[in-house]
Design an enzyme around this catalytic site. Structure first.
Site, mmCIF file in Angstrom:
data_model
loop_
_atom_site.group_PDB
_atom_site.id
_atom_site.type_symbol
_atom_site.label_atom_id
_atom_site.label_comp_id
_atom_site.label_asym_id
_atom_site.label_seq_id
_atom_site.Cartn_x
_atom_site.Cartn_y
_atom_site.Cartn_z
ATOM 1 N N VAL A 10 61.003 34.908 -55.706
ATOM 2 C CA VAL A 10 60.692 33.389 -56.170
ATOM 3 C C VAL A 10 61.990 32.719 -55.577
ATOM 4 C CG1 VAL A 10 59.416 33.666 -57.916
ATOM 5 C CG2 VAL A 10 61.842 34.071 -58.219
ATOM 6 N N CYS A 11 62.560 33.331 -54.437
ATOM 7 C CA CYS A 11 63.800 32.525 -53.883
ATOM 8 C C CYS A 11 63.287 32.202 -52.592
ATOM 9 C CB CYS A 11 64.892 33.724 -53.614
ATOM 10 S SG CYS A 11 66.171 32.730 -52.952
ATOM 11 N N ILE A 12 63.483 30.616 -52.324
ATOM 12 C CA ILE A 12 63.027 30.346 -51.056
ATOM 13 C C ILE A 12 64.293 29.889 -50.098
ATOM 14 C CG2 ILE A 12 60.930 29.649 -51.659
ATOM 15 C CD1 ILE A 12 61.800 26.716 -52.286
ATOM 16 N N THR A 13 65.381 30.359 -50.534
ATOM 17 C CA THR A 13 66.788 30.039 -49.725
ATOM 18 C C THR A 13 66.570 30.352 -48.119
ATOM 19 O OG1 THR A 13 68.393 30.591 -51.535
ATOM 20 C CG2 THR A 13 69.326 30.713 -49.167
ATOM 21 N N LYS A 14 65.743 31.238 -48.002
ATOM 22 C CA LYS A 14 65.512 31.834 -46.525
ATOM 23 C C LYS A 14 64.656 30.571 -45.849
ATOM 24 C CE LYS A 14 62.339 35.114 -48.150
ATOM 25 N NZ LYS A 14 62.772 35.152 -49.552
#
Length: 328
Positions: free
Chosen positions: A175-179
Site C-alpha cells: 500500500v506504499c506508492i512512494t515509488k
C-alpha cells in the site's frame, strides 16, 4: 549504479541435506536486544495492522511487536499498561519537536520502553540521527530501531549515531506508492537492497516491505535480516483494526498505507493508498502457519535453527519463479 539487482520472486534457495526427523524439531526463535521471540517476524506498525489488543496478544505469546505512533497521546498509558502486566513495551516515535519533549517526559516519569522505533519514511537524515542521540541520552536502556533506510551508508551512519538496529525498505510495501509518486526507493529490488545493507551492518537489520509469501521470510533471513516486518500478510484478520465490508458475498477488510490520506485525514504529501484485502480468519492461525512454514524452511536448509538459512546457496531465476501464476 547497482548491477544485478533482484527481488524476492527472482530468487530460489537451494536445499541442503536434512538432519531432522520432523520439522517440529526446528527452532524458529530469534533474539533482538535482551529478549527472545518465537518468530523473526513483526507485524507492521501501521494503523490497520496493530492496535493495543493485538500488541497485548503478541507480547503475551512471545512475538515481537511495534505499536504505531498515530495516537501519540496514548503512548504513556500504553507503556504503563504493558509493563504493569510484565510485558514488553515497544513504541514508535517520529522526529518532530514534540517527540523530543515526549522522550524527556518518559525519562522524567522513569518510564523506559524496552523498544523504541524511530519511524520515518526517509530515515537517512539528520533528523533521525539527532533523535537517536536524544533517546540514547535520556533513555539509555531502550533498544532503538531506526529507519527506514535503503543504503549501506545510511545503515552505517544510524548505527554510528547509536541505533541498536536499522529498518531497511523504502517504498516496497503493497500500500506504499512512494515509488510511483517520487521515483525513489527499493520497490522491485528490496531483497538486493537488504543484502547490500546487511553486508555493511554490524547490528541487526529489520527487513521492511515487499513480503508477499511466507517463503519471503526465509529469503530475507538468507540475505541478512534478523527480523522481518510484514504488513499486507497480516492485514484483514478477524482481530485487525479497520472496517469490514461485504462485496459479492465475500468479506474484506480495509488496509491503508501510513502516509495515505485515510490515515493523515488530509491530502497533503500522500505516499500511501488504501486497498481491501480478503478477510483471513484469525491472526493466531496465520502466525502458526508462518512458524510451520519457517520450520520447513529450516529443514530444507539442512539445519535446526534459523541461522542455518543464512548459509544456503541460492540461484537468481530471471523469469519469475511463479511462472505467471501469481500466488498473492
Amino acid at each position: 549504479m547497482m548491477e544485478n539487482v533482484f527481488d524476492y520472486e527472482d530468487i530460489q534457495l537451494i536445499p541442503a541435506k536434512c538432519i531432522v526427523n520432523s520439522r517440529s524439531e526446528c527452532d524458529t526463535t530469534v533474539t533482538l536486544g535482551k529478549h527472545k521471540f518465537k518468530l523473526p517476524v513483526v507485524p507492521a506498525n501501521m494503523q490497520t495492522i496493530i492496535d493495543e489488543r493485538i500488541a497485548t496478544y503478541l507480547a503475551e505469546n512471545n512475538y515481537f511487536y511495534i505499536m504505531h505512533r498515530f495516537q501519540p497521546e496514548k503512548r504513556i498509558s500504553f507503556i504503563r499498561d504493558m509493563q504493569s502486566r510484565g510485558l514488553i513495551a515497544s513504541i514508535s516515535v517520529g522526529v518532530k519537536e514534540d517527540e523530543y519533549e515526549f522522550v524527556q517526559q518518559l525519562a522524567a516519569e522513569h518510564l523506559t520502553p524496552e523498544y523504541i522505533t524511530i519511524d520515518i519514511a526517509h530515515g537517512h537524515s539528520n533528523a533521525v540521527i539527532n533523535m537517536i542521540q536524544h533517546i540514547k541520552k535520556h533513555l539509555p536502556e531502550s533498544f532503538v530501531i531506526a529507519g527506514n533506510v535503503g543504503t549501506p551508508e545510511a545503515v552505517r551512519e544510524l548505527e554510528n549515531a547509536g541505533a541498536d538496529a536499522t529498518k531497511v525498505g523504502i517504498g516496497p510495501g503493497k500500500v506504499c506508492i512512494t515509488k510511483i509518486k517520487t521515483g525513489f526507493g527499493t520497490g522491485g529490488w528490496q531483497l538486493a537492497a537488504l543484502r547490500w545493507c546487511a553486508k555493511a551492518a554490524s547490528k541487526p537489520i529489520i527487513a521492511d516491505g515487499g513480503i508477499r509469501t511466507h517463503g519471503d521470510v526465509a529469503k530475507s533471513i538468507r540475505f541478512g535480516a534478523t527480523m522481518v516486518m510484514i504488513g499486507s500478510l497480516f492485514a484483514g484478520h478477524e482481530e485487525s483494526p479497520g472496517e469490514t465490508i461485504e462485496k459479492d458475498g465475500k468479506l474484506y477488510k480495509e488496509y491503508f498505507g501510513s502516509a495515505s490520506e485515510f490515515q493523515k485525514g488530509e491530502k497533503k504529501n500522500v505516499e500511501g493508498k488504501k486497498m481491501f484485502v480478503e478477510h483471513k480468519g484469525s491472526l493466531e492461525d496465520t502466525l502458526i502457519e508462518m512458524e510451520q512454514d519457517l520450520q520447513s524452511s529450516i529443514s530444507y536448509a539442512g539445519g535446526t535453527k534459523l541461522d542455518s538459512i543464512r548459509t544456503v546457496d541460492y540461484v537468481v531465476v530471471k523469469n519469475s519463479i511463479f511462472n505467471g501464476d501469481k500466488v498473492y
